[in-house]
Design an enzyme around this catalytic site. Structure first.
Site, PDB file in Angstrom:
ATOM      1  N   ASP A 210       0.864  -1.177   0.000  1.00  0.00           N
ATOM      2  CA  ASP A 210       0.000   0.000   0.000  1.00  0.00           C
ATOM      3  C   ASP A 210       0.902   1.229   0.000  1.00  0.00           C
ATOM      4  OD1 ASP A 210       1.010   0.133   2.550  1.00  0.00           O
ATOM      5  OD2 ASP A 210      -0.892  -0.132   3.570  1.00  0.00           O
TER       6      ASP A 210
ATOM      7  N   ASP B 180      -7.920  -7.671   0.567  1.00  0.00           N
ATOM      8  CA  ASP B 180      -6.978  -7.930   1.653  1.00  0.00           C
ATOM      9  C   ASP B 180      -7.645  -7.501   2.944  1.00  0.00           C
ATOM     10  OD1 ASP B 180      -6.527  -4.886   1.123  1.00  0.00           O
ATOM     11  OD2 ASP B 180      -5.560  -5.282   3.046  1.00  0.00           O
TER      12      ASP B 180
ATOM     13  N   CYS C  82     -12.566 -28.898   7.170  1.00  0.00           N
ATOM     14  CA  CYS C  82     -11.326 -28.220   6.754  1.00  0.00           C
ATOM     15  C   CYS C  82     -10.194 -29.234   6.678  1.00  0.00           C
ATOM     16  CB  CYS C  82     -10.976 -27.109   7.746  1.00  0.00           C
ATOM     17  SG  CYS C  82      -9.444 -26.240   7.350  1.00  0.00           S
TER      18      CYS C  82
ATOM     19  N   CYS D 210      -6.993 -28.485   6.466  1.00  0.00           N
ATOM     20  CA  CYS D 210      -5.706 -27.832   6.728  1.00  0.00           C
ATOM     21  C   CYS D 210      -4.879 -28.637   7.722  1.00  0.00           C
ATOM     22  CB  CYS D 210      -5.905 -26.384   7.199  1.00  0.00           C
ATOM     23  SG  CYS D 210      -6.129 -26.175   8.976  1.00  0.00           S
TER      24      CYS D 210
ATOM     25  N   CYS E  58      -6.403 -28.633  11.326  1.00  0.00           N
ATOM     26  CA  CYS E  58      -7.620 -29.427  11.532  1.00  0.00           C
ATOM     27  C   CYS E  58      -7.370 -30.918  11.343  1.00  0.00           C
ATOM     28  CB  CYS E  58      -8.719 -28.950  10.593  1.00  0.00           C
ATOM     29  SG  CYS E  58      -9.269 -27.278  10.998  1.00  0.00           S
TER      30      CYS E  58
ATOM     31  N   HIS F  37      -4.873 -21.952  10.422  1.00  0.00           N
ATOM     32  CA  HIS F  37      -6.225 -22.390  10.078  1.00  0.00           C
ATOM     33  C   HIS F  37      -7.034 -21.259   9.431  1.00  0.00           C
ATOM     34  CE1 HIS F  37     -10.298 -23.809  10.007  1.00  0.00           C
ATOM     35  NE2 HIS F  37     -10.621 -22.669  10.595  1.00  0.00           N
TER      36      HIS F  37
END
Ligand SMILES: [Zn+2]
Length: 384
Positions: free
Chosen positions: A91, A290, A328, A330, A333, A359
């Site tokens: 930014d 974002d 999930c 991931c 998890c 996560h």
């Protein structure tokens, strides 16, 4: 050449595509994790790669104060400094100057502000924001704008929008004059150690995006969009939203602004949102978003799951052997129980922040993968 943008599928207003940057391709719509100080708090770059992060956001204001732009430039730019070979967006520093500094002073020339770290006085202008972002060397950089506060009266919103337009022209002029100075530009010799973070082609430059302002006024947003497009940028952001206005109004302004942006350029909605919101905005034709929400919430034990929000600090999870989110896949998890995550959080273990952040980022990235898939199937932007 700076970036290329290809739309591969559309469904209603939603589009799925590919943003080709000097540091790799980014599938859109994309959620960009925020790495404020050249770090996504708690998660190392190799894990971010494994999660499938294709683009990260860095904050110019924070990096300018610590460790300093010149330091990063001397070390080869942000990619090399943080050992991140994929795309980065920075930014302009404008938003942080406005949100973290109550004592700022805005003039035509720029903004004088005090560091939130030590109170020292600094000055940002369109030119210095370009110089800083060229020094950092992100693939996509942002024009210096004024984020109009909310609420604001009509005259104030117009004046602020006009200032942002003048600053957009100055940003572009300065960028065009100095874009060859990027630390990974053609003039920089190729060092062996640079290889993993060097762009795919040595003649590439950064891409400067323009920012549409105009407060909560649809007519001013239209005018801001048209006049920003006249200045001409390879991509356009919608700024000045998520500043305290009701969510229905955010949606209304996004929808009306998108209608005035060119279809063949990436559209970046700054600073949003919840998992539901990012799906909704992708459905309105937004390509990039974002937000600090997934990472910041994770550090406070607030986790996003397919069944809604889970506050892992609650005693009810103390004996819960199930995964955080059964749907999930991931690495958190698939390995740890809610009971263990609750214990880590209650004990203030550093690992709690790490696992919670992994996560939440996975959940956001999976959400956007599902959205892209759904758009490709012609079903609009929605969870599958
Ligand atoms: Zn998970």
């Amino acid at each position: 050449m700076s970036i290329a943008f290809k739309i591969e599928a559309t469904s209603g207003e939603a589009r799925a595509g590919r943003l080709i940057t000097p540091h790799g391709e980014v599938e859109t719509p994309v959620f960009m994790p925020v790495g404020t100080l050249a770090s996504v708090k708690g998660v190392s770059q190799d894990v971010l790669e494994e999660l499938g992060v294709q683009i990260l956001l860095g904050n110019t204001y924070h990096l300018y104060l610590r460790p300093g732009i010149e330091q990063i430039r001397k070390l080869g730019g942000l990619h090399r400094f943080m050992a991140w070979p994929r795309a980065i967006l920075t930014d302009s520093g404008g938003f942080q100057v406005f949100s973290l500094n109550e004592l700022r002073k805005v003039t035509e020339e720029g903004v004088t502000f005090r560091s939130h770290l030590d109170g020292s006085s600094h000055f940002f202008s369109p030119e210095s924001a370009m110089e800083a972002q060229i020094g950092l060397g992100a693939d996509i950089i942002m024009a210096f704008d004024e984020c109009t506060e909310y609420p604001a009266d009509a005259e104030r919103v117009r004046q602020s929008m006009e200032l942002t337009l003048r600053w957009a022209e100055r940003s572009k002029k300065c960028f065009e004059e100095h874009k060859e100075e990027v630390p990974w530009g053609a003039h920089c010799g190729s060092r062996e150690a640079d290889k993993s973070v060097r762009p795919t082609r040595a003649d590439q430059t950064q891409a400067l995006f323009g920012i549409v302002q105009g407060g909560m006024d649809a007519a001013l947003r239209k005018e801001s969009a048209e006049r920003t497009i006249e200045i001409g940028f390879p991509g356009y952001a919608i700024g000045g939203l998520s500043v305290g206005e009701p969510r229905a109004l955010t949606r209304e302004i996004v929808e009306s602004t998108v209608a005035h942006l060119p279809a063949d350029r990436p559209r970046y909605l700054m600073g949003v949102g919840t998992p539901e919101e990012i799906v909704e905005y992708a459905g309105l034709g937004i390509d990039m978003m974002d937000c600090v929400l997934p990472t910041r919430a994770a550090r406070h034990g607030l986790l996003f799951t397919s069944e809604g929000k889970v506050s892992i600090k609650q005693a009810r999870y103390a004996g819960d052997e199930g995964p955080l989110d059964a749907k999930c896949g991931c690495r958190v998890c698939s390995r740890y129980s809610r009971a263990y995550l609750r214990h880590l959080y209650a004990s203030n273990e550093v690992l709690a922040q790490v696992l919670n952040t992994v996560h939440n980022l996975s959940f956001y990235l999976d959400t956007m993968r599902a959205v892209r898939h759904s758009i490709a199937l012609g079903r609009g932007a929605r969870f599958l």
